[in-house]
Write a protein that holds these residues in place. Structure first.
Motif, PDB file in Angstrom:
ATOM      1  N   LEU A   1     122.911 -86.543 -35.370  1.00 38.18           N
ATOM      2  CA  LEU A   1     123.279 -86.335 -36.779  1.00 38.18           C
ATOM      3  C   LEU A   1     124.424 -85.347 -36.873  1.00 38.18           C
ATOM      4  O   LEU A   1     124.355 -84.262 -36.291  1.00 38.18           O
TER       5      LEU A   1
ATOM      6  N   LEU B   1     126.074 -76.513 -39.279  1.00 31.48           N
ATOM      7  CA  LEU B   1     124.671 -76.135 -39.040  1.00 31.48           C
ATOM      8  C   LEU B   1     124.445 -75.643 -37.614  1.00 31.48           C
ATOM      9  O   LEU B   1     123.443 -75.974 -36.974  1.00 31.48           O
ATOM     10  N   LEU B   2     125.412 -74.865 -37.127  1.00 29.87           N
ATOM     11  CA  LEU B   2     125.209 -74.243 -35.815  1.00 29.87           C
ATOM     12  C   LEU B   2     124.132 -73.167 -35.962  1.00 29.87           C
ATOM     13  O   LEU B   2     123.998 -72.545 -37.013  1.00 29.87           O
ATOM     14  N   PHE B   3     123.355 -72.980 -34.918  1.00 30.29           N
ATOM     15  CA  PHE B   3     122.255 -72.017 -34.974  1.00 30.29           C
ATOM     16  C   PHE B   3     122.832 -70.616 -34.776  1.00 30.29           C
ATOM     17  O   PHE B   3     123.404 -70.322 -33.732  1.00 30.29           O
ATOM     18  N   PRO B   4     122.660 -69.735 -35.777  1.00 31.32           N
ATOM     19  CA  PRO B   4     123.331 -68.427 -35.714  1.00 31.32           C
ATOM     20  C   PRO B   4     122.792 -67.508 -34.621  1.00 31.32           C
ATOM     21  O   PRO B   4     123.469 -66.571 -34.207  1.00 31.32           O
TER      22      PRO B   4
ATOM     23  N   ARG C   1     127.750 -80.617 -29.578  1.00 34.90           N
ATOM     24  CA  ARG C   1     126.300 -80.480 -29.524  1.00 34.90           C
ATOM     25  C   ARG C   1     125.630 -81.833 -29.662  1.00 34.90           C
ATOM     26  O   ARG C   1     124.676 -82.149 -28.957  1.00 34.90           O
ATOM     27  N   VAL C   2     126.135 -82.641 -30.569  1.00 35.09           N
ATOM     28  CA  VAL C   2     125.552 -83.979 -30.757  1.00 35.09           C
ATOM     29  C   VAL C   2     125.832 -84.853 -29.534  1.00 35.09           C
ATOM     30  O   VAL C   2     124.935 -85.504 -28.999  1.00 35.09           O
TER      31      VAL C   2
ATOM     32  N   TYR D   1     126.384 -83.409 -39.896  1.00 34.91           N
ATOM     33  CA  TYR D   1     126.421 -83.155 -41.335  1.00 34.91           C
ATOM     34  C   TYR D   1     127.794 -82.619 -41.749  1.00 34.91           C
ATOM     35  O   TYR D   1     128.629 -82.296 -40.910  1.00 34.91           O
TER      36      TYR D   1
END
Lengths: 227, 568
Positions: free
Chosen positions: A91, A97-100, A156-157, A93
């Protein structure tokens, strides 16, 4: 259109078979499409036409006030009732929405399958190099620009080795120059990894750049864009 | 923002200073009032020289090590347990409608005072309590109450049990409050979706992606819970061991002793209590560092599944057990309040009588009157001051400073046992003989932070364009405040008032100490009765402690609906 049983399993494809989506009993959309590896099916339509609902169904996260009939096949396998986390559908978006709490390398490593630490590190460095982010492994996502974050999200995807990819207005928050560059990168990678892709967008230029079939949900007319 | 210099604007402008003074002076003054006697200076007892004899006396007290260990251990264990169960519930039900249902079930538990909760748990776990009756004699073979340690066990297990059940709803509701904030909740849910699309089962996705971000928002409330539980008095007093008790209970007993010379030891004990609380906070911080270090590799190792189904089943059992225990405790309390003769091991009393209620209601007129007068006075002051301070923010077009924000929560972070006795000393210094005034003042220290927390968000979210338009029409600031802002905020004000009342209703130590034993409230009576012989009467008082806040919350919910219902 060939039935799923006649598809060879070697050709990547995402097959939406006789989908009927309803919201509290009211029909929302119907779709019957096959997307081959490297192709992008673009879904356009106004707000409320069911674009995001379609993506939710594809990833197995349909909200409770919607119902769906129809099947979903991924590379010939019926995944209609497969749990979301087992579908191998990536997915992307509009927000990266990277993880901080993880670094750039950490975000990418999170997505990768288990494996040898050094091999993973090397793969991450090579991937970052390929998208012009060499040396940024230890950076925090908050310190990256919008375009850089979008590229890390894409990596990442892709490094999670998905079998298909869904794009939910992934370029809408980027300025026009960045939009073009990121779009080109995304579509190149989709072709390179031969992934069937479904993209939801409001933007005509995204649809044109995707060079695939375009479906506008409000009229349900098929607008094939000449490649 | 340019405003005319009227009485209203002057009052508003100075209200933040009044707020800070009302909080800082008593807390710091109270700490001083404990610090000086701790180091030997207590002129009332003829002690004019500084020294450490208070501490020497303290450390020579038999069982002091056990007191310290009990305070430290029960607080850390209960907070850790409450946190772990909270996280398990969030992880298991993250995208499930069950989370909202659990929230609705546990929400009312928040307003149950600590004393009432302790009494209810006591009714459950005593040898002749509801739990042993439910399983006897068909399962256990007991036809007389068993000889077991709970409550008042020497290991503090009952205290841990009570504190965990009381803290868990608070932590869960804090976390749900964070997730309910539109931007944060939306981002976290979307990140969870991303983790799922990357092959992570929902449970693992929660632990690796949501928890690291969510924890940051929960840290301060967690530390507040840890600090509070380390010096809590009601639950250890009712459920804890007596010889020796926890340090906070012992300090309270030394301060209340007729032998005034024990006050010096008590003051030294209060300083030790502060050190225990600080060491707990330090230990929690070290634990955070340890977890962060150990989990770094775990987060990115690519492992997608860690027995999520097993953890989910375990959480289901824990959640059901917890809700059942809370339900049974409440049922037990109601039964005891109406019980005539109730022999063991009967599940239900042989007779139900209203005698305890009728005699308790007769006896509790004065405590009830005191409870209501003090709570209403305290809450009115807290609401008025909070509204003025928030109005000052809008007039100055900036929020109060971070330091002021911290000071508002100061009374919640410093163990109350450490400064309340000092406040009593302050009252003596200024010769304040009015017990009601003293009690209201000490309640204000605990009510004000919660009222501010409750109202601040709503006031700050008021659209400033309402005021701009009104001002452009020539309406003065005072009229905008009274006729425009307050009516718009009627619902949040009522909720904050109900919360303030609930906090005041539950105060035990401030009432006991500031009132010098002259003011009895429902809570002080409930605690006294819980340690006395009359279980039935204490059940009535504990239920009153629960009914009072519930009544005002219902009013807070219903009044706006009645006032603003659609007509026609």
């Amino acid at each position: 259109m060939k039935s799923p049983s006649t598809l060879t399993h070697n050709i990547p494809s995402l097959n939406i078979s006789h989908l009927q989506l309803k919201q509290q009993g009211t029909p929302l959309l119907s779709l019957n499409e096959e997307v081959k590896g490297g192709e992008v099916l673009t879904i356009m339509g106004p707000s409320g036409s069911g674009k995001s609902t379609l993506l939710n169904w594809l990833v197995g996260m349909l909200p409770s006030d919607f119902t769906a009939t129809g099947e979903l096949y991924l590379n010939g396998q019926d995944i209609t009732n497969t749990a979301s986390h087992l579908r191998h559908i990536g997915l992307l978006y509009q927000d990266p929405l990277l993880f901080p709490h993880l670094t750039v390398a950490g975000n990418i490593a999170f997505a990768m399958p288990k494996g040898d630490k050094q091999t993973r590190r090397d793969e991450i460095s090579e991937a970052l190099n390929q998208v012009g982010l060499a040396g940024m492994e230890k950076r925090c996502p908050q310190h990256l620009s919008g375009g850089q974050q979008a590229r890390v999200a894409l990596l990442r995807v892709l490094l999670s080795k998905p079998k298909a990819i869904l794009l939910d207005e992934p370029f809408s928050k980027l300025d026009s120059q960045l939009r073009q560059e990121t779009r080109q990168l995304v579509f190149e990678q989709i072709q390179r990894y031969s992934l069937p892709a479904v993209m939801v967008t409001h933007d005509q230029s995204d649809a044109i750049a995707a060079q695939g079939k375009v479906i506008t949900l409000d009229t349900l007319s098929l607008n094939e864009v000449a490649s | 923002m340019i405003v005319a210099n009227t009485l209203f604007t002057r009052v508003v402008r100075n209200s933040p200073y009044l707020l800070i003074a009302l909080l800082v002076v008593p807390v710091l003054g109270g700490l001083l009032g404990v610090l000086l006697p701790a180091f030997g200076w207590f002129p009332a007892l003829g002690a004019h020289e500084f020294g450490l004899f208070g501490f020497v006396q303290l450390f020579q007290t038999p069982g002091i090590e056990r007191m310290v260990l009990l305070s430290f251990g029960t607080s850390l264990a209960s907070t850790l347990l409450a946190f772990i169960i909270t996280i398990l519930i969030l992880a298991s039900y993250f995208n499930s409608p069950w989370l909202k249902r659990i929230q609705r079930l546990l929400g009312p538990i928040l307003v149950i005072p600590h004393a009432a909760a302790a009494i209810a748990i006591g009714f459950l776990i005593t040898p002749s309590g509801f739990l042993s009756r439910l399983v006897s004699p068909w399962f256990t073979g007991w036809d007389t109450p068993p000889d077991w340690l709970l409550p008042h066990d020497p290991y503090g297990l009952s205290i841990i049990f009570g504190l965990t059940l009381k803290e868990l709803p608070f932590l869960l509701l804090i976390a749900l409050g964070v997730l309910a904030q539109p931007e944060i909740g939306k981002t976290l849910r979307a990140q969870h979706k991303v983790a799922s699309s990357l092959g992570y089962c929902p449970m693992t996705g929660f632990f690796k992606v949501i928890l690291p971000s969510l924890y940051g928002y929960m840290r301060l409330p967690l530390l507040a819970v840890l600090a509070y539980s380390s010096a809590s008095v009601e639950i250890p007093l009712i459920l804890g061991p007596n010889t020796p008790p926890t340090l906070a209970v012992a300090i309270m007993q030394w301060f209340s002793d007729v032998d005034l010379s024990l006050r010096i030891k008590a003051s030294s004990g209060a300083i030790l209590q502060i050190l225990i609380t600080l060491s707990l906070l330090g230990s929690w911080w070290l634990l955070e560092l340890l977890v962060k270090k150990c989990s770094a590799a775990f987060l990115i190792n690519g492992e997608r599944e860690y027995g999520g189904m097993l953890i989910k089943r375990l959480t289901d059992m824990i959640t059901i057990a917890m809700l059942t225990i809370i339900g049974l405790a409440l049922v037990a309390m109601v039964l005891w309040s109406f019980a005539g003769f109730w022999s063991f091991p009967d599940i239900l009393p042989q007779q139900l009588v209203s005698l305890h209620w009728s005699s308790a209601l007769l006896q509790m007129q004065t405590p009830l009157f005191n409870t209501l007068v003090i709570a209403i006075s305290t809450t009115l002051i807290a609401i008025a001051l909070t509204l003025l301070v928030l109005e000052a923010e809008q007039q100055n077009t900036k929020t109060i400073s971070a330091i002021s924000g911290f000071i508002i929560y100061l009374p919640l972070l410093i163990p109350s046992i450490a400064f309340l006795f000092g406040i009593v000393w302050l009252f003596e210094q200024v010769n304040s003989q009015h017990a009601y005034v003293n009690v209201v003042f000490s309640h204000l220290l605990f009510v004000l932070p919660y009222v501010f927390l409750s109202l601040a968000n709503s006031y700050r979210r008021l659209d400033p364009r309402f005021s701009s338009v009104a001002a452009s029409l020539g309406v003065p600031p005072s009229k905008i405040f009274w006729k425009l802002k307050l009516p718009l905020l009627i619902s949040p004000i009522l909720i904050a008032s109900a919360l303030g009342l609930a906090i005041s209703f539950s105060q035990y130590l401030p009432t006991l100490l500031s009132g010098a034993g002259r003011i009895n409230t429902i809570t002080t009576e409930a605690v006294t009765l819980a340690n006395g012989a009359s279980r039935r009467t204490s059940a009535v008082y504990a239920l009153m402690q629960m009914l009072l806040p519930a009544l005002f919350f219902i009013l807070a919910w219903a009044v706006p609906k009645l006032l603003f219902r659609k007509k026609g």
